[in-house]
Design a protein around this motif. Structure first.
Motif, PDB file in Angstrom:
ATOM      1  N   THR A   1       1.022  -3.061   6.358  1.00  0.00           N
ATOM      2  CA  THR A   1       1.172  -4.385   6.942  1.00  0.00           C
ATOM      3  C   THR A   1       1.983  -5.248   5.986  1.00  0.00           C
ATOM      4  O   THR A   1       2.407  -4.794   4.922  1.00  0.00           O
ATOM      5  CB  THR A   1      -0.213  -5.018   7.220  1.00  0.00           C
ATOM      6  N   THR A   2       2.207  -6.476   6.362  1.00  0.00           N
ATOM      7  CA  THR A   2       2.960  -7.418   5.525  1.00  0.00           C
ATOM      8  C   THR A   2       2.217  -8.741   5.464  1.00  0.00           C
ATOM      9  O   THR A   2       1.706  -9.220   6.486  1.00  0.00           O
ATOM     10  CB  THR A   2       4.369  -7.646   6.090  1.00  0.00           C
ATOM     11  N   ILE A   3       2.114  -9.288   4.264  1.00  0.00           N
ATOM     12  CA  ILE A   3       1.536 -10.621   4.098  1.00  0.00           C
ATOM     13  C   ILE A   3       2.652 -11.620   4.386  1.00  0.00           C
ATOM     14  O   ILE A   3       3.557 -11.835   3.559  1.00  0.00           O
ATOM     15  CB  ILE A   3       0.968 -10.797   2.683  1.00  0.00           C
ATOM     16  N   ALA A   4       2.611 -12.213   5.576  1.00  0.00           N
ATOM     17  CA  ALA A   4       3.754 -12.943   6.111  1.00  0.00           C
ATOM     18  C   ALA A   4       4.233 -14.078   5.211  1.00  0.00           C
ATOM     19  O   ALA A   4       5.430 -14.217   4.953  1.00  0.00           O
ATOM     20  CB  ALA A   4       3.416 -13.473   7.502  1.00  0.00           C
ATOM     21  N   HIS A   5       3.323 -14.903   4.726  1.00  0.00           N
ATOM     22  CA  HIS A   5       3.755 -16.093   3.991  1.00  0.00           C
ATOM     23  C   HIS A   5       4.321 -15.760   2.617  1.00  0.00           C
ATOM     24  O   HIS A   5       4.974 -16.603   1.993  1.00  0.00           O
ATOM     25  CB  HIS A   5       2.614 -17.098   3.861  1.00  0.00           C
TER      26      HIS A   5
ATOM     27  N   GLN B   1      10.175   1.690 -15.091  1.00  0.00           N
ATOM     28  CA  GLN B   1       9.185   1.979 -14.054  1.00  0.00           C
ATOM     29  C   GLN B   1       7.924   1.169 -14.310  1.00  0.00           C
ATOM     30  O   GLN B   1       7.391   1.160 -15.417  1.00  0.00           O
ATOM     31  CB  GLN B   1       8.842   3.471 -14.026  1.00  0.00           C
ATOM     32  N   LEU B   2       7.444   0.507 -13.281  1.00  0.00           N
ATOM     33  CA  LEU B   2       6.185  -0.228 -13.346  1.00  0.00           C
ATOM     34  C   LEU B   2       5.207   0.369 -12.339  1.00  0.00           C
ATOM     35  O   LEU B   2       5.600   0.875 -11.284  1.00  0.00           O
ATOM     36  CB  LEU B   2       6.396  -1.709 -13.023  1.00  0.00           C
ATOM     37  N   VAL B   3       3.921   0.279 -12.671  1.00  0.00           N
ATOM     38  CA  VAL B   3       2.906   0.788 -11.763  1.00  0.00           C
ATOM     39  C   VAL B   3       2.800  -0.133 -10.553  1.00  0.00           C
ATOM     40  O   VAL B   3       2.916  -1.355 -10.654  1.00  0.00           O
ATOM     41  CB  VAL B   3       1.547   0.905 -12.484  1.00  0.00           C
ATOM     42  N   GLU B   4       2.615   0.462  -9.385  1.00  0.00           N
ATOM     43  CA  GLU B   4       2.514  -0.293  -8.139  1.00  0.00           C
ATOM     44  C   GLU B   4       1.115  -0.877  -7.988  1.00  0.00           C
ATOM     45  O   GLU B   4       0.108  -0.207  -8.237  1.00  0.00           O
ATOM     46  CB  GLU B   4       2.812   0.625  -6.959  1.00  0.00           C
ATOM     47  N   GLU B   5       1.049  -2.131  -7.591  1.00  0.00           N
ATOM     48  CA  GLU B   5      -0.217  -2.797  -7.255  1.00  0.00           C
ATOM     49  C   GLU B   5      -0.058  -3.408  -5.878  1.00  0.00           C
ATOM     50  O   GLU B   5       0.911  -4.118  -5.615  1.00  0.00           O
ATOM     51  CB  GLU B   5      -0.559  -3.874  -8.277  1.00  0.00           C
ATOM     52  N   ILE B   6      -1.017  -3.125  -4.999  1.00  0.00           N
ATOM     53  CA  ILE B   6      -0.885  -3.570  -3.615  1.00  0.00           C
ATOM     54  C   ILE B   6      -2.252  -4.003  -3.081  1.00  0.00           C
ATOM     55  O   ILE B   6      -3.271  -3.390  -3.416  1.00  0.00           O
ATOM     56  CB  ILE B   6      -0.275  -2.440  -2.749  1.00  0.00           C
TER      57      ILE B   6
ATOM     58  N   GLY C   1       1.290  -4.954   2.264  1.00  0.00           N
ATOM     59  CA  GLY C   1      -0.146  -4.765   2.080  1.00  0.00           C
ATOM     60  C   GLY C   1      -0.596  -3.567   2.882  1.00  0.00           C
ATOM     61  O   GLY C   1       0.185  -2.951   3.609  1.00  0.00           O
ATOM     62  N   LEU C   2      -1.850  -3.212   2.730  1.00  0.00           N
ATOM     63  CA  LEU C   2      -2.435  -2.092   3.461  1.00  0.00           C
ATOM     64  C   LEU C   2      -3.743  -2.534   4.088  1.00  0.00           C
ATOM     65  O   LEU C   2      -4.473  -3.353   3.519  1.00  0.00           O
ATOM     66  CB  LEU C   2      -2.687  -0.901   2.529  1.00  0.00           C
TER      67      LEU C   2
END
Length: 283
Positions: free
Chosen positions: A81-85, A27-32, A90-91
């Protein structure tokens, strides 16, 4: 609307040095990335752990001077949301604030980019980075026997830390030294902002309260604490010299808890010296 707390850890596969495939997992901590807007005007991008984001948004806005109280906040909207490239999630968070505070915000708006390791990014002058703050009133001190228990107490209250490690924690203590809540984030500044926001959301006056943090103490954490009228910061790692100097000037009690030594009090509200500049040896 997206909930304010999302998944905070995620399973990730890995391989040993000579393995051909990623077969083991941990398990890794989430970063967004979180894009913060004020009344639909982009203000900052912060890297966060996506839990208690309503507390984080209010605490961040308060410690940045965007709002003066939670009553200045009209609404909070959060969208995924999504970072397209890059194809990564993302949020986007929008904070609707009162017309008076929004006018103040527009007058003082400046480029601001946040990161997990920096809290002064985007400041365009030394005066802006180190503003004048009102010194704190004298506060009561936690007794030594309670200070000695706080390192273990913090570890015991870390939910994400016990699952994944690699995350900062901030634990709010009552004036008697009892734990109120422990909040965690990939960024140490974010963890403190979550505590400040939690206190504002729950109408907790932070005078005579303490926050224990897993990280070192740097200048921007001192500034956030003083703006929130928090009386005591307690850290598991040593503070910087400037953090000590500012804490002494501003009447913030600053304590380091070494692993194998007695608590070290670098600044005390009973020994505040508002004229001190850099004399770190002064008692």
């Amino acid at each position: 609307m997206t909930p304010f707390s999302l998944t905070s850890t995620r399973h990730c596969y890995f391989a040993r040095r000579d393995a051909l495939r990623y077969e083991e997992q941990t398990q890794l901590v989430e970063e967004i990335p979180l894009a913060i807007s004020i009344n639909q005007i982009t203000h900052a991008v912060m890297m966060v752990t996506p839990n208690h984001l309503d507390d984080f948004a209010i605490g961040f806005a308060f410690s940045e001077g965007i709002i003066n109280s939670k009553q200045d906040v009209r609404d909070i909207q959060l969208e995924e949301t999504t970072i397209a490239h890059l194809g990564i999630p993302g949020l986007a968070l929008n904070l609707d604030i009162s017309p008076r505070q929004f006018a103040h915000f527009k007058q003082h708006k400046h480029a601001h980019l946040g990161a997990t390791g920096c809290g002064l990014c985007g400041k365009d002058s030394l005066e802006q980075a180190l503003p004048i703050l009102k010194p704190l009133p004298a506060s009561q001190a936690l007794p030594t026997h309670i200070l000695k228990t706080l390192r273990e107490m913090l570890f015991a209250h870390q939910d994400l830390g016990q699952k994944s490690g690699a995350i900062h924690a901030a634990m709010l203590l009552s004036p008697e030294g009892h734990p109120i809540i422990c909040l965690e984030d990939i960024g140490r500044h974010n963890a403190l902002d979550k505590i400040i926001g939690y206190a504002l959301n729950h109408n907790i006056s932070l005078h005579n309260h303490s926050v224990v943090m897993s990280s070192r103490c740097s200048t921007e954490l001192i500034q956030k604490a003083v703006r929130a009228t928090l009386s005591t910061l307690i850290h598991l790692a040593s503070p910087s010299t400037l953090a000590v100097s500012l804490a002494r000037q501003l009447g913030l009690t600053l304590i380091h808890l070494p692993k194998k030594d007695e608590p070290r009090i670098f600044a005390s509200s009973f020994h505040a010296d508002h004229s001190e500049k850099q004399n770190l040896s002064k008692n």
